[in-house]
Design an enzyme around this catalytic site. Structure first.
Site, mmCIF file in Angstrom:
data_model
loop_
_atom_site.group_PDB
_atom_site.id
_atom_site.type_symbol
_atom_site.label_atom_id
_atom_site.label_comp_id
_atom_site.label_asym_id
_atom_site.label_seq_id
_atom_site.Cartn_x
_atom_site.Cartn_y
_atom_site.Cartn_z
ATOM 1 N N ASP A 1 -3.607 7.813 8.468
ATOM 2 C CA ASP A 1 -4.527 6.907 9.153
ATOM 3 C C ASP A 1 -3.707 6.136 10.185
ATOM 4 O O ASP A 1 -2.608 6.568 10.540
ATOM 5 C CB ASP A 1 -5.275 6.005 8.155
ATOM 6 C CG ASP A 1 -4.332 5.171 7.280
ATOM 7 O OD1 ASP A 1 -3.165 4.957 7.672
ATOM 8 O OD2 ASP A 1 -4.761 4.713 6.198
ATOM 9 N N HIS B 1 -0.577 4.419 7.671
ATOM 10 C CA HIS B 1 0.174 5.054 6.588
ATOM 11 C C HIS B 1 0.565 6.498 6.918
ATOM 12 O O HIS B 1 -0.265 7.263 7.403
ATOM 13 C CB HIS B 1 -0.660 5.060 5.297
ATOM 14 C CG HIS B 1 -1.107 3.690 4.891
ATOM 15 N ND1 HIS B 1 -2.347 3.175 5.252
ATOM 16 C CD2 HIS B 1 -0.477 2.721 4.183
ATOM 17 C CE1 HIS B 1 -2.458 1.943 4.768
ATOM 18 N NE2 HIS B 1 -1.341 1.644 4.123
ATOM 19 N N SER C 1 0.795 -1.232 0.000
ATOM 20 C CA SER C 1 0.000 0.000 0.000
ATOM 21 C C SER C 1 0.824 1.276 0.000
ATOM 22 O O SER C 1 0.310 2.335 -0.355
ATOM 23 C CB SER C 1 -0.933 0.006 1.225
ATOM 24 O OG SER C 1 -0.198 -0.119 2.429
#
Length: 367
Positions: A342, A345, A52
């Site tokens: 978040d 990340h 991600s």
């Protein structure tokens, strides 16, 4: 005296000579590089694999909960668009491409709006939730590295159709490849799901990770990649979600067991990359330490202009990530005060701080 056909041929040849620099500039020259490259060197594209951290929206096309193509993700991205990047703005692959003068953003390979010319300057094959361990992406229905490799082969075939074999080989040999994985293996597959703890202790599990990493790197090398930057695992025990899940409900300290696993993996990874460089001709496989720079950012936020390190900007900041960080979540006033967007990340501001350090330290190693 030339015949009219000879004159036409000469004119066409002259036009071709004049046009070649223009064509080359359209194909390979982009926004002006901020970073000065060595003389006679070029970086035509940036290509990313992994998880991600460099997923630019590939997961949008999957049936998975690990996606973020909805607000408040992307609130600081150009146009305030939730592209599927796991953050409030650009991700490291975008920033590195921009700093190197390649282009402003590196799009997802599976983006339905991807144009043929986007392929020439690089794409991201990364998928949120992927890892070196083949089991890791299965748990969350992400794209495994083996499938990212198949997409890369498809990409090469498309590229040859656009610019031909010779230019394709040039692009592959001179571009920078980013490989970013390992966090999800340690945090999710090993410690959270615990599915590997029955088979492996931490030392043997990190061996599995490194072995799989080496296999993948050799595979992209065989396909033409030469300049490959491999990011270390971060201090995964210090991200907000791991503080919440493993750092004590009240204290929410960094989880030392997670960080020790990351450090052990990093030591083995660095050694393995040295070995690969010795055995793969003309390779420039560069170990990029992000563990220590990010830990320094977390331990000394004021030095870099940050205020909050133990929670993300989205929602409570303790646990929200992906679908849990959504339009119903309140967000902080200014994400640039936060190291994390978040609970997993970093923010665009944190990435910018780290990418500047990374390029300054490691770029010379690619040449």
């Amino acid at each position: 005296m030339f015949s009219s056909s000879s004159s036409s041929s000469a004119a066409a040849a002259a036009a071709a000579v004049l046009l070649f620099p223009l064509i080359f500039s359209v194909l390979f020259c982009h926004s002006k590089a901020v970073i000065k490259l060595p003389p006679n060197e070029t970086i035509p594209a940036l290509i990313a694999f992994g998880d991600s951290i460099v997923d630019a929206g590939n997961n949008n096309q999957l049936k998975t909960l690990v996606k973020c193509n909805f607000p408040p993700y992307g609130q600081d991205f150009p146009g305030k668009v939730p592209t599927g990047r796991f953050g409030n703005g650009k991700v490291p692959s975008d920033m590195m491409a921009e700093e190197l003068g390649v282009k402003d953003i590196v799009p997802a390979y599976l983006d339905p709006l991807l144009l043929p010319q986007d392929l020439i300057t690089g794409v991201s094959f990364a998928s949120g939730g992927a890892g070196y361990d083949p089991l890791t992406p299965k748990i969350v229905s992400a794209i495994p590295l083996s499938d990212q490799l198949e997409m890369f082969k498809e990409y090469i075939a498309k590229l040859k159709g656009i610019v031909g074999d010779e230019k394709t080989n040039f692009i592959l040999a001179k571009s920078i490849f980013l490989v970013v994985a390992g966090s999800d293996d340690i945090a999710n597959t090993y410690f959270l799901a615990r599915v590997r703890q029955l088979q492996y202790d931490v030392p043997s599990y990190t061996d599995l990770m490194v072995d799989q990493a080496a296999i993948f790197l050799k595979e992209i090398y065989e396909l033409g990649a030469r300049r490959i930057g491999v990011l270390s695992a971060p201090p995964i025990g210090c991200v907000p979600s791991q503080r919440t899940l493993a750092g004590g409900i009240l204290l929410r300290q960094c989880s030392e067991k997670h960080n020790q696993a990351a450090k052990l993996f990093n030591t083995k990874l660095s050694s393995t990359l040295d070995s690969l460089n010795s055995n793969l001709p003309n390779s420039r496989i560069v170990y990029i330490d992000v563990y220590n720079p990010l830990l320094d950012l977390i331990e000394n936020p004021e030095k870099y202009g940050f205020e909050f390190v133990d929670k993300g900007c989205c929602g409570t900041g303790d646990i929200e990530v992906a679908v849990l960080c959504n339009q119903a979540s309140a967000t902080c006033t200014d994400a640039s005060d936060y190291v994390f967007w978040d609970s997993y990340h970093p923010t665009e501001a944190a990435y910018k701080t780290l990418i500047g350090q990374v390029l300054q330290k490691y770029l010379p190693s690619f040449f």
